[in-house]
Design an enzyme around this catalytic site. Structure first.
Site, PDB file in Angstrom:
ATOM      1  N   ASP A  33      -0.236  99.552  -1.286  1.00 59.02           N
ATOM      2  CA  ASP A  33       0.257  98.858  -0.189  1.00 59.02           C
ATOM      3  C   ASP A  33       0.670  99.736   0.735  1.00 59.02           C
ATOM      4  O   ASP A  33       1.180 101.111   0.533  1.00 59.02           O
ATOM      5  CB  ASP A  33       1.728  97.997  -0.872  1.00 59.02           C
ATOM      6  CG  ASP A  33       2.363  97.034   0.128  1.00 59.02           C
ATOM      7  OD1 ASP A  33       2.032  95.921  -0.101  1.00 59.02           O
ATOM      8  OD2 ASP A  33       2.719  97.695   1.240  1.00 59.02           O
ATOM      9  N   HIS A 104      -2.456  87.585  -3.817  1.00 54.86           N
ATOM     10  CA  HIS A 104      -2.292  88.969  -4.101  1.00 54.86           C
ATOM     11  C   HIS A 104      -1.209  89.071  -4.983  1.00 54.86           C
ATOM     12  O   HIS A 104      -0.047  88.466  -4.776  1.00 54.86           O
ATOM     13  CB  HIS A 104      -2.226  89.902  -2.836  1.00 54.86           C
ATOM     14  CG  HIS A 104      -0.880  89.631  -1.723  1.00 54.86           C
ATOM     15  ND1 HIS A 104      -1.582  88.441  -0.864  1.00 54.86           N
ATOM     16  CD2 HIS A 104       0.305  89.918  -1.811  1.00 54.86           C
ATOM     17  CE1 HIS A 104      -0.190  88.476  -0.137  1.00 54.86           C
ATOM     18  NE2 HIS A 104       0.790  89.274  -0.691  1.00 54.86           N
ATOM     19  N   MET A 105      -1.027  90.116  -6.039  1.00 56.61           N
ATOM     20  CA  MET A 105      -0.066  90.326  -6.856  1.00 56.61           C
ATOM     21  C   MET A 105       0.500  91.740  -6.306  1.00 56.61           C
ATOM     22  O   MET A 105      -0.288  92.507  -5.895  1.00 56.61           O
ATOM     23  CB  MET A 105      -0.391  90.358  -8.290  1.00 56.61           C
ATOM     24  CG  MET A 105       0.470  90.628  -9.144  1.00 56.61           C
ATOM     25  SD  MET A 105       1.462  88.923  -9.612  1.00 56.61           S
ATOM     26  CE  MET A 105       0.301  88.079 -10.514  1.00 56.61           C
ATOM     27  N   HIS A 106       1.726  91.906  -6.208  1.00 53.86           N
ATOM     28  CA  HIS A 106       2.266  93.137  -5.925  1.00 53.86           C
ATOM     29  C   HIS A 106       2.901  93.790  -7.424  1.00 53.86           C
ATOM     30  O   HIS A 106       3.323  93.040  -8.213  1.00 53.86           O
ATOM     31  CB  HIS A 106       3.922  93.218  -5.118  1.00 53.86           C
ATOM     32  CG  HIS A 106       3.633  92.343  -3.648  1.00 53.86           C
ATOM     33  ND1 HIS A 106       3.720  93.274  -2.675  1.00 53.86           N
ATOM     34  CD2 HIS A 106       3.349  91.268  -3.282  1.00 53.86           C
ATOM     35  CE1 HIS A 106       3.610  92.460  -1.632  1.00 53.86           C
ATOM     36  NE2 HIS A 106       3.521  91.324  -2.009  1.00 53.86           N
TER      37      HIS A 106
HETATM   38  P1  AMP Z   1       3.358  89.534   1.179  1.00 50.56           P
HETATM   39  O1  AMP Z   1       4.436  89.583   1.950  1.00 50.56           O
HETATM   40  O2  AMP Z   1       3.584  89.076  -0.225  1.00 50.56           O
HETATM   41  O3  AMP Z   1       2.340  88.667   1.778  1.00 50.56           O
HETATM   42  O4  AMP Z   1       2.682  90.749   1.148  1.00 50.56           O
HETATM   43  C1  AMP Z   1       1.755  91.253   1.752  1.00 50.56           C
HETATM   44  C2  AMP Z   1       1.788  92.794   1.451  1.00 50.56           C
HETATM   45  O5  AMP Z   1       0.579  93.479   2.035  1.00 50.56           O
HETATM   46  C3  AMP Z   1       2.979  93.580   2.268  1.00 50.56           C
HETATM   47  O6  AMP Z   1       3.717  94.358   1.272  1.00 50.56           O
HETATM   48  C4  AMP Z   1       2.376  94.673   3.372  1.00 50.56           C
HETATM   49  O7  AMP Z   1       2.767  95.951   3.233  1.00 50.56           O
HETATM   50  C5  AMP Z   1       1.024  94.673   2.684  1.00 50.56           C
HETATM   51  N1  AMP Z   1       0.075  95.183   3.737  1.00 50.56           N
HETATM   52  C6  AMP Z   1      -0.444  94.698   4.851  1.00 50.56           C
HETATM   53  N2  AMP Z   1      -1.537  95.238   5.451  1.00 50.56           N
HETATM   54  C7  AMP Z   1      -1.815  95.955   4.694  1.00 50.56           C
HETATM   55  C8  AMP Z   1      -2.932  96.939   4.577  1.00 50.56           C
HETATM   56  N3  AMP Z   1      -3.848  96.993   5.760  1.00 50.56           N
HETATM   57  N4  AMP Z   1      -3.289  97.755   3.225  1.00 50.56           N
HETATM   58  C9  AMP Z   1      -2.579  97.637   2.357  1.00 50.56           C
HETATM   59  N5  AMP Z   1      -1.445  96.742   2.447  1.00 50.56           N
HETATM   60  C10 AMP Z   1      -1.079  95.829   3.445  1.00 50.56           C
END
Ligand code: AMP
Length: 124
Positions: A33, A104-106
């Site tokens: 991330d 996506h999965m965190h």
């Molecule tokens: P969500 O709020 O669950 O949609 O999470 C989106 C995640 O994507 C956030 O934790 C961001 O920090 C991450 N994110 C956004 N742009 C990028 C990128 N270019 N590369 C990696 N992570 C990203």
């Protein structure tokens, strides 16, 4: 939620934006991330075009769903989180503050992550 192929993760999959890749298989990709919320914070995405968890689980093939979860588990082990523990989060839709409209999965770990929702701890 209709899939919008201009989202950031679609651009990563298309090779139009870089990512800090950690692993992949035939159906899924894992990368760091960009704004880590924990010492380990990976994002795991399917390679198919699914806007959210609901879309993915309703429309992906069994092979995609199985392969996706296999990569999640392999990434947790690669990051050596299986003994100390880790948290998996997926945000679906606006009440969960989903910001990127590609499922996506965190994968979070590397420290004690505390309660499920920090601001709701007073409700317990
Ligand atoms: P969500 O709020 O669950 O949609 O999470 C989106 C995640 O994507 C956030 O934790 C961001 O920090 C991450 N994110 C956004 N742009 C990028 C990128 N270019 N590369 C990696 N992570 C990203």
């Amino acid at each position: 939620m209709v899939y919008d192929n201009t989202n950031i993760f679609a651009k990563i999959l298309a090779g139009e934006l870089p990512c800090n890749k950690v692993g992949e298989n035939s159906v899924a990709l894992a990368f760091h991330d960009i704004y880590p919320a924990a010492p380990v914070h990976l994002i795991i995405i399917p390679k198919g075009s699914y806007s959210s968890y609901d879309d993915f689980t309703a429309h992906a093939t069994d092979a995609e769903i199985i392969g996706f979860h296999q990569l999640v588990q392999q990434m947790a082990r690669l990051m050596k989180l299986q003994d100390e523990g880790y948290r998996l989060i997926t945000n679906h839709g606006k009440n969960a503050s989903q910001t990127v409209a590609h499922f996506h999965m965190h994968l979070l770990g590397g420290k004690n992550l505390g309660g499920l929702l920090q601001e709701d701890m007073h409700l317990r």
